[in-house]
Design an enzyme around this catalytic site. Sequence first.
Site, PDB file in Angstrom:
ATOM      1  N   GLY A   1       0.768  -1.192   0.125  1.00 30.46           N
ATOM      2  CA  GLY A   1       0.100  -0.082  -0.033  1.00 30.46           C
ATOM      3  C   GLY A   1       0.829   1.174  -0.090  1.00 30.46           C
ATOM      4  O   GLY A   1       1.950   1.454  -0.523  1.00 30.46           O
ATOM      5  N   SER A   2       0.454   2.109   0.664  1.00 33.91           N
ATOM      6  CA  SER A   2       1.182   3.549   0.769  1.00 33.91           C
ATOM      7  C   SER A   2       2.415   3.757   1.262  1.00 33.91           C
ATOM      8  O   SER A   2       3.103   4.505   1.024  1.00 33.91           O
ATOM      9  CB  SER A   2       0.232   4.494   1.408  1.00 33.91           C
TER      10      SER A   2
END
Length: 584
Positions: free
Chosen positions: A301-302
């Site tokens: 993810g981020s």
Amino acid sequence: MKTENSSYIPENWRFYIVYGIAITLFLLVGGRLFFLTVVDKDFLQNQGDIRAERTETIPATRGMILDRRGEPLAVSTPTWTVIANPKKLWTQEFGEGKTAETEIKRLADVMGVGSSWLQERFETNRSKSFMYLRRQLPPHEADAIMNAAVVGVTRRKEYKRFYPAGEVASHVVGFTNVDDSGQEGIELAYDQALQGTAGERSFVKDLRGNVIRTIGEDVPEQSGENIELSIDLRLQYLAYRELKAAVTEHRATSASAVILDVQTGEILAMVNQPSFNPNDRSTLEYDQLRNRAVIDLFEPGSTVKPLTLSAALSSGQYTTESKIDTSPGYIRFGRQTIRDLGNYGKIDLETLLVKSSNVATSRIALSLPQDAVWNMYYKLGIGSLVGIGFPGEVTGVLPVHTRWRPAETATLAYGYGLSLSTLQLAQAYMVLANGGYKVPVSIFKQDGRPQGEQVIPRQVAKDVIKMMEAVVERGSGKAAKIPGYRVAGKTGTVHKVGSNGYEYDKYISLFAGVAPATNPRLAMVVMVNDAKGREYYGGEVSAPVFSRVMEGAMTILNISPDLPDGLREVRLDKKTSQRVVLGG
């Protein structure tokens, strides 16, 4: 006269023939005995030795596993294994009132087991000369059995593995089986070096099994090598305690955390939940054995957005002042839509990280050469083995396409469509913290800084670290703050993949960061899987674990706090013995 003599002479003749044969046989046998006992006496001696000679294995002590400060993580303690010779017991002639059955019952009483069960074992092995009774007993228990003096029961020395750190270091150290062979972790990976070489001792026993004399020279055993790991047991305890508390608080399924020394690549701590106690494996479940930090894969993810920005800055197409238009707050690729939490308008790269903008990250990735983001990930170790030699280590998944579709390029840039381990993500952040200089990750203590390679321009790495500070100062990573220290990091909250695609009520909670930000020493990643409480964002679940562990690590390792902005260093004036603060 002739008639009488003729009947007498033949009888004397037969007598002398028989007498002569007897004398001849006596002389032959006596001569042979004289030859064997005086002239060729070694022959009988050797034949006797062959029938009574025994060779005993002398077990070698398994090498110790130590942490970087010499604290024992795995040691071998001497024990006794009690064995029996069922054949000898059943064929023994006992005095009045004693039988093999009564001896077995007496042995069962001493051992504290059922006599019928032990009787059945002796019956099953009736024709055998060897049978285990009890293995790896402490001396006092073995003494009690031997004092019973049951026919055919003896003991021999063995070693049992003991793990002082228990479940705290179990996934790193692993364990051995009853035969002292490695089964998991370092015990398995370096089993041959730890085992050593057994010795031998030859001797002659009498019919009662007593040693009469030794034969030849003993072959001494060679102890196994001691292995010194890079793990700092103090940090290992700290990380384990905080990770376990977080799993309990948020009712998570599992979790892992890794701390790396930025400059040397040493693994200072590697912990997982759930864990197990290698000293008591009576209730061990297979799932507890997983060293999730190197085996379990997840989409990051981020947390990979700083890596995407590293690719952007390295390309020369972007600077820290570059602006990206995120309006209207989403991008469509056919049926797929990538969204932000709002319309952020035009933002710079630092704001991109603070807001964790998927739209801005996607626009940057699409503007770069097709393989720019992929190449940056690969340079940082994603998609390849870290190479610590740990059993079961995985490469992860970094997809390769001959032709990248825009949606694939965009999602890869903000952490979907690829998978990695906690250790791989920690390695990537270690490189950023080390000024873009990549050194090998090691589970063993290093004598100095190893040779590596510059995979990111130094200034690019420094700029990205600076931008990540803003995430902790005013973004989603506020819970990762450490009093007196500046922290750079990035949160991540990733939807888990289920049988029908992404599950919107199950998450991976992540925080990856480095400290102190002005002169990074440690990189740490915390991954919590499937937090079931009300909090599930990486900034709520994983960032606090990072803060508590790293605050303790700064104190334990005596790492100086960051200097305030505008200050360069503090020196000790030799004349006045006062600290002098020098400006930047």
